[in-house]
Design a protein around this motif. Structure first.
Motif, PDB file in Angstrom:
ATOM      1  N   GLN A 210      -6.438 -14.271  -6.708  1.00  0.00           N
ATOM      2  CA  GLN A 210      -5.848 -15.042  -5.620  1.00  0.00           C
ATOM      3  C   GLN A 210      -6.577 -16.382  -5.475  1.00  0.00           C
ATOM      4  O   GLN A 210      -7.789 -16.423  -5.273  1.00  0.00           O
ATOM      5  CB  GLN A 210      -5.927 -14.267  -4.294  1.00  0.00           C
ATOM      6  N   VAL A 227      -8.466  -5.877  -7.558  1.00  0.00           N
ATOM      7  CA  VAL A 227      -8.003  -4.831  -8.462  1.00  0.00           C
ATOM      8  C   VAL A 227      -6.644  -4.297  -8.009  1.00  0.00           C
ATOM      9  O   VAL A 227      -6.330  -4.291  -6.817  1.00  0.00           O
ATOM     10  CB  VAL A 227      -9.055  -3.695  -8.546  1.00  0.00           C
ATOM     11  N   ARG A 228      -5.823  -3.928  -8.976  1.00  0.00           N
ATOM     12  CA  ARG A 228      -4.522  -3.322  -8.705  1.00  0.00           C
ATOM     13  C   ARG A 228      -4.411  -2.034  -9.488  1.00  0.00           C
ATOM     14  O   ARG A 228      -4.889  -1.955 -10.619  1.00  0.00           O
ATOM     15  CB  ARG A 228      -3.392  -4.268  -9.128  1.00  0.00           C
ATOM     16  N   SER A 237      -2.505   1.186  -3.031  1.00  0.00           N
ATOM     17  CA  SER A 237      -3.198   0.040  -2.445  1.00  0.00           C
ATOM     18  C   SER A 237      -4.724   0.188  -2.507  1.00  0.00           C
ATOM     19  O   SER A 237      -5.260   1.271  -2.250  1.00  0.00           O
ATOM     20  CB  SER A 237      -2.759  -0.122  -0.988  1.00  0.00           C
ATOM     21  N   ILE A 242     -10.055   2.256  -2.518  1.00  0.00           N
ATOM     22  CA  ILE A 242     -11.448   1.770  -2.549  1.00  0.00           C
ATOM     23  C   ILE A 242     -12.357   2.579  -1.606  1.00  0.00           C
ATOM     24  O   ILE A 242     -13.421   3.031  -2.024  1.00  0.00           O
ATOM     25  CB  ILE A 242     -11.534   0.257  -2.237  1.00  0.00           C
ATOM     26  N   ILE A 251     -16.589   4.142  -7.400  1.00  0.00           N
ATOM     27  CA  ILE A 251     -16.522   2.682  -7.305  1.00  0.00           C
ATOM     28  C   ILE A 251     -17.509   2.021  -8.275  1.00  0.00           C
ATOM     29  O   ILE A 251     -17.263   0.915  -8.769  1.00  0.00           O
ATOM     30  CB  ILE A 251     -16.789   2.205  -5.851  1.00  0.00           C
ATOM     31  N   ASP A 255     -15.977  -0.902 -10.314  1.00  0.00           N
ATOM     32  CA  ASP A 255     -16.500  -2.264 -10.177  1.00  0.00           C
ATOM     33  C   ASP A 255     -16.939  -2.821 -11.532  1.00  0.00           C
ATOM     34  O   ASP A 255     -16.697  -3.979 -11.860  1.00  0.00           O
ATOM     35  CB  ASP A 255     -17.694  -2.291  -9.208  1.00  0.00           C
ATOM     36  N   VAL A 258     -13.836  -3.621 -13.580  1.00  0.00           N
ATOM     37  CA  VAL A 258     -13.215  -4.861 -13.109  1.00  0.00           C
ATOM     38  C   VAL A 258     -14.041  -6.060 -13.565  1.00  0.00           C
ATOM     39  O   VAL A 258     -13.512  -7.050 -14.067  1.00  0.00           O
ATOM     40  CB  VAL A 258     -13.079  -4.854 -11.560  1.00  0.00           C
ATOM     41  N   ASN A 282     -15.435  -8.689  -6.089  1.00  0.00           N
ATOM     42  CA  ASN A 282     -15.901  -7.793  -5.024  1.00  0.00           C
ATOM     43  C   ASN A 282     -16.812  -6.720  -5.605  1.00  0.00           C
ATOM     44  O   ASN A 282     -16.425  -6.030  -6.545  1.00  0.00           O
ATOM     45  CB  ASN A 282     -14.712  -7.113  -4.344  1.00  0.00           C
ATOM     46  N   SER A 284     -19.079  -3.417  -4.406  1.00  0.00           N
ATOM     47  CA  SER A 284     -19.414  -2.537  -3.287  1.00  0.00           C
ATOM     48  C   SER A 284     -20.908  -2.257  -3.244  1.00  0.00           C
ATOM     49  O   SER A 284     -21.602  -2.368  -4.244  1.00  0.00           O
ATOM     50  CB  SER A 284     -18.644  -1.222  -3.390  1.00  0.00           C
ATOM     51  N   GLU A 314     -18.950 -11.061  -4.182  1.00  0.00           N
ATOM     52  CA  GLU A 314     -18.590 -10.877  -2.771  1.00  0.00           C
ATOM     53  C   GLU A 314     -19.080  -9.531  -2.282  1.00  0.00           C
ATOM     54  O   GLU A 314     -18.743  -8.498  -2.845  1.00  0.00           O
ATOM     55  CB  GLU A 314     -17.061 -10.920  -2.594  1.00  0.00           C
ATOM     56  N   ASP A 344     -18.321 -11.170   2.687  1.00  0.00           N
ATOM     57  CA  ASP A 344     -16.893 -10.935   2.878  1.00  0.00           C
ATOM     58  C   ASP A 344     -16.625 -10.376   4.278  1.00  0.00           C
ATOM     59  O   ASP A 344     -17.521  -9.799   4.901  1.00  0.00           O
ATOM     60  CB  ASP A 344     -16.456  -9.897   1.828  1.00  0.00           C
ATOM     61  N   GLU A 401      -9.841 -16.507   5.136  1.00  0.00           N
ATOM     62  CA  GLU A 401      -9.061 -15.493   4.428  1.00  0.00           C
ATOM     63  C   GLU A 401      -7.739 -15.235   5.127  1.00  0.00           C
ATOM     64  O   GLU A 401      -7.660 -15.264   6.349  1.00  0.00           O
ATOM     65  CB  GLU A 401      -9.802 -14.159   4.447  1.00  0.00           C
ATOM     66  N   VAL A 403      -4.784 -16.828   5.084  1.00  0.00           N
ATOM     67  CA  VAL A 403      -4.075 -17.974   5.661  1.00  0.00           C
ATOM     68  C   VAL A 403      -2.592 -17.863   5.302  1.00  0.00           C
ATOM     69  O   VAL A 403      -2.250 -17.788   4.122  1.00  0.00           O
ATOM     70  CB  VAL A 403      -4.633 -19.303   5.118  1.00  0.00           C
ATOM     71  N   TYR A 423      -1.626 -16.006   1.575  1.00  0.00           N
ATOM     72  CA  TYR A 423      -0.256 -16.033   1.071  1.00  0.00           C
ATOM     73  C   TYR A 423       0.380 -17.420   1.211  1.00  0.00           C
ATOM     74  O   TYR A 423       1.314 -17.745   0.500  1.00  0.00           O
ATOM     75  CB  TYR A 423       0.613 -14.998   1.807  1.00  0.00           C
TER      76      TYR A 423
END
Ligand code: C2E
Ligand code: CA
Ligand code: CA
Length: 445
Positions: A210, A227-228, A237, A242, A251, A255, A258, A282, A284, A314, A344, A401, A403, A423
């Motif tokens: 993003q 991640v998706r 989701s 997560i 994780i 992580d 990713v 990101n 963790s 992050e 974050d 974040e 916006v 978005y």
């Protein structure tokens, strides 16, 4: 009940021997209460008579520490006293047994006021005497209230245990009551846990990016890797999986996976672009706290021939609490390798100004909830302005974040928030779409 079964099973033994056998099979020698077997059998009997019933699973917190501190004999005496107090708090027709170490099972017949009984138990046990010496304890309870016919005792107990699990980590809560919703959540959780290993092997996880836009130049300066998980054409989701992976430590694996993909993608982009946005990843708390975290990540970075300067790590505010001392050390090492560090979800709780000053942070990401409060009249934005003032003072960059609206963009530009993400500019994009976005972004300026 249990004794009848024993009688039938061992018809030919003398009475004394039968009693002894019964004791071994059904009585807990420490408390003289029934044990787990007895609990099951006794409940089975009661189920025939009453339709309303309540199960309470009661557990003494930190019983292990008590044993360690005062010795096993005292520990056993304590269990005995707890058993006695429970017995005093319930009716003669009710049941109490010791199911395992410091876990007691209670079965209440007929209508019960759960609040009253749990409060009574708590009062009796949280301060308890052995001899003349008083001890403070903390107990937690799981409650299953059953109004309908129920034949499976084990499943009733399981539900009380689920209710007990539901309050884990909530120290201000003494008891949990079983709900269908919580059971559904548990079922879903174990579904996800059953799929996760395979998902990583089958490469079901993908990384999206993003864009983060400079509020001064409208240039894309950064992108956050998100991640998706696509499972059979359904998307699961991250906000669902997560937290589960953080609980079961998967994780750490995800992580790293990713991060590896991100490094690979940066390598690829660098072949196409002279300049690429800084990519934030990101990470963790569970991953950061791994002993060889930095070594592993540096190895991956070098493997793809890229530099930590091209990335930002992050971490959430949650990560910075509890472990302040360790965290400072860890983050300083991370920083020394050349990574930037962002906090974050800033503003959602926990972090103190002290922490902001102490930790080697470069960026604050202001949580979406603050951005949502910006409206046409710019009411209730004082906190946002204060956060911006503080970050300027501490020389931190600020990212807004989530916006979504033009009025938010206008306001955030006016108050000099450095970067905008949300978005309004772009949703998380595939690598291909990110490249396209970068090209378009160049043309338009
Ligand atoms: P986050 O780090 O706070 O990420 C921002 C979330 O807000 C993302 O949700 C993003 O898609 C969403 N978002 C961005 N702009 C907007 C907007 O304008 N409106 C709305 N409504 N939402 C927006 P996502 O991708 O579902 O991720 C959820 C959380 O999962 C992330 O929150 C992050 O904490 C975690 N996460 C995602 N990927 C990873 C990862 O690779 N590792 C770890 N440890 N956590 C990750
Ligand atoms: Ca993030
Ligand atoms: Ca965030």
């Amino acid at each position: 009940m249990g004794r009848e079964i024993m009688n039938r099973k061992y018809k030919n033994l003398t009475l004394v021997k039968k009693d002894r056998l019964y004791e071994l099979a059904y009585i807990d020698p420490i408390t003289n209460l029934g044990n787990y077997n007895a609990y099951l059998e006794k409940i089975k009997e009661k189920l025939k008579i009453d339709d309303k019933k309540t199960i309470i699973i009661l557990d003494i917190d930190k019983f292990k520490s008590f044993n360690k501190k005062y010795g096993h004999n005292k520990g056993n005496e304590l269990l005995k006293r707890v058993g006695e107090e429970i017995k005093k708090s319930i009716r003669k027709t009710d049941i109490v047994c010791r199911l395992a170490n410091d876990v007691f099972g209670i079965f209440l017949v007929g209508k019960v006021n759960v609040e009253n009984i749990t409060e009574r138990l708590n009062k009796k046990i949280s301060r308890i005497d052995i001899g003349n010496i008083w001890y403070n304890l903390r107990i937690s309870m799981g409650v299953y209230i059953c109004d309908k016919e129920e034949k499976n005792v084990q499943s009733m107990i399981d539900k009380a245990i689920i209710a007990h699990d539901s309050i884990k980590g909530k120290y201000h809560v003494q008891y949990g009551v079983f709900t269908e919703a919580f059971e559904q959540k548990m079922i879903r959780e174990s579904e996800i846990e059953n799929m996760m290993e395979e998902a990583i092997n089958n490469k079901e996880f993908e990384v999206y990016y993003q864009p983060q836009i400079s509020s001064k130049t409208e240039k894309i300066e950064g992108a956050e890797a998100l991640v998706r998980w696509e499972k059979d054409e359904n998307e699961i989701s991250p906000s669902e999986f997560i937290p589960i992976f953080e609980k079961n430590y998967f994780i750490i694996k995800l992580d790293e996976y990713v991060y590896d993909r991100v490094c690979e993608n940066i390598q690829e982009m660098k072949k196409e672009f002279k300049e690429i946005p800084k990519i934030s990843v990101n990470i963790s708390k569970e991953s950061l706290l791994e002993k060889d975290f930095l070594e592993k990540y540096m190895k991956i970075t070098e493997q793809y021939g890229i530099s930590p300067n091209e990335m930002e790590i992050e971490i959430t505010e949650r990560t910075t609490v509890d472990t302040n001392i360790d965290m400072k050390e860890i983050l300083e090492k991370v920083k020394k390798e050349g990574f930037s560090i962002a906090i974050d979800d800033f503003g959602t709780g926990y972090s103190s100004l002290n922490m902001l000053e102490m930790l080697p942070i470069d960026t604050l990401k202001i949580d979406k909830t603050f951005i949502d409060k910006i409206d046409k009249n710019n009411n209730s934005i004082n906190l946002l302005e204060i956060i911006l003032l503080i970050s300027k003072k501490l020389n931190l960059k600020v990212v807004a974040e989530g916006v979504e609206k033009n009025e938010q963009v206008l306001y955030l530009k006016k108050v000099n928030c450095d970067f905008l993400q949300g978005y309004y500019y772009a949703k998380p994009l595939t690598l291909e779409n990110l490249k396209r976005y970068i090209k378009e972004n160049k043309k338009n300026r």
